[in-house]
Design an enzyme around this catalytic site. Sequence first.
Site, short mmCIF file in Angstrom:
data_model
loop_
_atom_site.label_atom_id
_atom_site.label_comp_id
_atom_site.label_asym_id
_atom_site.label_seq_id
_atom_site.Cartn_x
_atom_site.Cartn_y
_atom_site.Cartn_z
N GLY A 100 0.82 -1.22 0.00
CA GLY A 100 0.00 0.00 0.00
C GLY A 100 0.85 1.27 0.00
O GLY A 100 1.97 1.26 0.51
N THR A 220 5.41 1.62 5.56
CA THR A 220 4.01 1.26 5.82
C THR A 220 3.40 2.26 6.79
O THR A 220 4.05 2.67 7.75
CB THR A 220 3.79 -0.17 6.37
OG1 THR A 220 2.40 -0.34 6.65
CG2 THR A 220 4.57 -0.46 7.64
N ILE A 221 2.16 2.62 6.50
CA ILE A 221 1.49 3.53 7.43
C ILE A 221 1.19 2.82 8.74
O ILE A 221 0.97 3.45 9.76
CB ILE A 221 0.17 4.09 6.83
CG1 ILE A 221 -0.82 2.96 6.54
CG2 ILE A 221 0.43 4.94 5.62
CD1 ILE A 221 -2.25 3.44 6.39
N ASP A 222 1.17 1.47 8.70
CA ASP A 222 0.72 0.71 9.88
C ASP A 222 1.67 0.84 11.07
O ASP A 222 1.28 0.54 12.19
CB ASP A 222 0.57 -0.77 9.54
CG ASP A 222 -0.45 -0.99 8.43
OD1 ASP A 222 -1.19 -0.04 8.11
OD2 ASP A 222 -0.51 -2.11 7.90
N LYS A 265 -25.25 15.38 19.48
CA LYS A 265 -26.28 14.37 19.21
C LYS A 265 -25.74 13.09 18.60
O LYS A 265 -26.48 12.13 18.43
CB LYS A 265 -27.38 14.96 18.32
CG LYS A 265 -26.92 15.38 16.95
CD LYS A 265 -28.08 15.87 16.12
CE LYS A 265 -27.59 16.29 14.74
NZ LYS A 265 -28.58 16.92 13.93
N TYR A 266 -24.46 13.03 18.24
CA TYR A 266 -23.94 11.82 17.59
C TYR A 266 -22.76 11.21 18.33
O TYR A 266 -21.92 11.93 18.86
CB TYR A 266 -23.44 12.13 16.17
CG TYR A 266 -24.52 12.46 15.18
CD1 TYR A 266 -25.58 11.59 14.96
CD2 TYR A 266 -24.47 13.66 14.47
CE1 TYR A 266 -26.56 11.90 14.04
CE2 TYR A 266 -25.44 13.98 13.55
CZ TYR A 266 -26.50 13.09 13.34
OH TYR A 266 -27.47 13.39 12.43
N MET A 273 -7.26 2.41 9.91
CA MET A 273 -6.43 1.36 9.31
C MET A 273 -5.27 0.99 10.23
O MET A 273 -4.98 1.67 11.20
CB MET A 273 -5.85 1.87 8.01
CG MET A 273 -6.53 1.30 6.80
SD MET A 273 -5.57 1.70 5.35
CE MET A 273 -6.70 1.17 4.09
P1 FBP Z 1 1.02 -2.13 3.64
O1 FBP Z 1 1.09 -3.16 4.71
O2 FBP Z 1 1.29 -2.67 2.30
O3 FBP Z 1 1.87 -0.94 3.94
O4 FBP Z 1 -0.46 -1.56 3.57
C1 FBP Z 1 -1.06 -1.05 4.68
C2 FBP Z 1 -2.55 -0.94 4.55
O5 FBP Z 1 -2.91 0.40 4.33
C3 FBP Z 1 -3.27 -1.49 5.78
O6 FBP Z 1 -3.39 -0.53 6.79
C4 FBP Z 1 -4.58 -1.93 5.21
O7 FBP Z 1 -5.18 -2.95 5.97
C5 FBP Z 1 -4.21 -2.43 3.86
O8 FBP Z 1 -3.06 -1.72 3.48
C6 FBP Z 1 -5.28 -2.25 2.84
O9 FBP Z 1 -4.93 -2.91 1.69
P2 FBP Z 1 -5.48 -2.60 0.23
O10 FBP Z 1 -4.75 -1.39 -0.24
O11 FBP Z 1 -5.08 -3.78 -0.55
O12 FBP Z 1 -6.94 -2.40 0.34
#
Ligand code: FBP
Length: 697
Positions: A100, A220-222, A265-266, A273
Amino acid sequence: MNMEAFLKRPDVQVVTANENPELLERRQYRPATCAVFQKPFTVLEACGQTTFDVDAEARRQLPDIIDNRLQRVCAVDALGESEKANYCKKRHIGIVFSGGPAPGGHNVIAGIFDAAKRANPETVLHGFLMGPDGVIENQSVVLTQDLVDRYRNLGGFTMIKTGRTKIDTAEKMALSRQTLKKLGLDALVVIGGDDSNTNAAFLAQEMLRDGIQVIGVPKTIDGDIQVRDANGKTLCAMSFGFHTAARAFSQQISNLCTDCSSDVKYWHICKVMGRVASHLALEVALQTHANITLIGEDLADYVDHQRLSRPKADDVIDYSAYGMTLRHLSRIICDGIVRRAEVGKNYGVIVIPEGVLEFINEIQVFIIKLNTIIADYNQTHDRDFHTAFSYLEDKLEYLRRLARDIREKGELGIWNTRDEELFTDLPQFFQEGLLTERDSHGNFQFSLVETDKVLMGLVKDYLNILKEKGEYKTGIQKGYYREILEKGGLDPDRYGPILFRNYPQADYCLVKPDIISKKTLKQALVKGGVLTDEQGIPKPIEKTFNLSVPKFKTQPHFYGYDGRGSDPTRFDCIYGYNLGLTVFSLIANGDTGQMAAIRNLEKDFSHWEPIGIPIAPLMHLEERKGKLALVIEKSVVAVHSPAFRVVKAFREKWLAATPGADHFRRPGPIRFTGKSEEDRPITLMLNDLWNGHNGIT
Ligand code: FBP
């Protein structure tokens, strides 16, 4: 006015152009470089003391790169003749994005480009298109100055795109070798996550005999690539892209905090992610102080002490006391919602990491079992599971047959009747989610599962039960109640003790549990002697009752792709660029099988130290697609980490189930100039502050 003429006006063209002044300014920004890159050359110095726990299987499969050492990039003013010739020789360098997108990726390319061209303007950079498919199919473009300049400091991987294909078969490896040789590559740079860096190590081992170097970059953003040595010392605290995604999510979520505390109200349900790990959710909590943030790793760590302390006839340990069930989790969320309602707050923000279900016992079991069933099917049949069973009903029928066969054979199998029953009880959309196709690395695709819907469905059901029991009420400010009654000519002190369970002592009055309808309200008034059977309920009392009935209205949100595509923060601009410079140092000094990284990211920029981390020693065996495979271990949130413990310590405060204002924090928008933007993730800052506080260097 003629529209055609209007569109031709220069001032109209300026405001309707694709490129606005902010974009132009972004492109021109020049990230700071680490001190070592300010000299003409770099050399590598092995960090002898650093060791890793090496897996025997990694040694067997990656024999030529397993003994690589950790290296520090050092600056030098001059090199010997032959070293200089080697450093500055014309090279062909291939670059591929994998997985990603993550903000800062374009700057990695820019860093490699600038360093490579500085060493030798003749060097050619090849960008593989569409990720690893570009390598396998030999699809690439030459990266020119113009192309690179167009994407400096911009988000996404738009320049050459990306993809999730894995180079995991002998055939794909052979095709990749063909491509690299055809282009005459000296080196290949793989910018990717844990799985892609795993892939980089295998490519490095394979391409060694062809003299092609392979270097990985942690992306990775994760935030789940964090590297430590055998002694737990941090070598890479965070991948690039994490800070931007967390900041982007936080800004949006903070806006929701502002909105919900305005229209009161919400409840905003924000799934964020991050796959399995909750690093992004943790950072969002620190950035926004949202009322409730779930951290998956914390749930897995949960122990029900009450259950454990219950005496057992035969002294057996009750293992169900360890870990959390979906039901229990929904109860915890309800508790927060009910307590806020009691002080008049029928609104708030809940942050849910997309992978939270992985930490819930019963769901984790389903994920593991279904992964194995799908992998087994794929191994024994010509067609893959998802092609063979395209519709949910077909998949369910296959599972039913499996359970039946196992039952008839009287065996203990992977999918028994109990699994079948429990699975059948799940809502259809959730069954569908759990049965979605795994990605090319065999990972469960959390972003495709409506985690929040599953959880909030249970929350809503339980809130209704609590409402019926009279345990979920909106508290009414005493002053306001008094005003309503006095305006209607009634004595608040006469009705208060009949209506409320905490009148007059509390600031927020809570209607008694047995008053849950107009009928029960009337009964209470009659019993209290303020009304006869024949009289109607006085309007001010009816109004008070109506105010006490809580309304749980939710708005779901998913934060993922938006943050992933965001333009990088200054941290990620600088981090990505310096990673690129580090990559070139590793290549120019003849490395392969190393990951470019920056040590001390948690500290001020002046302490950043570019290094090369050996990838092979980071590998361990993990189950993927039903088989054991060597992969880099994903790092999840450590529940003993200072950052997590801080969030835990503030949990009650940020829930703000007390009269008065919430404790939201406004992180503000992403900027790459200006003094005030935080220069690194708060998670890293807290870990560093804690270490400093405890004298740990
Ligand atoms: P990477 O592990 O490849 O960096 O991707 C991270 C991520 O954004 C996750 O946070 C998410 O679950 C996944 O990709 C989503 O995958 P896709 O782009 O295939 O929908």
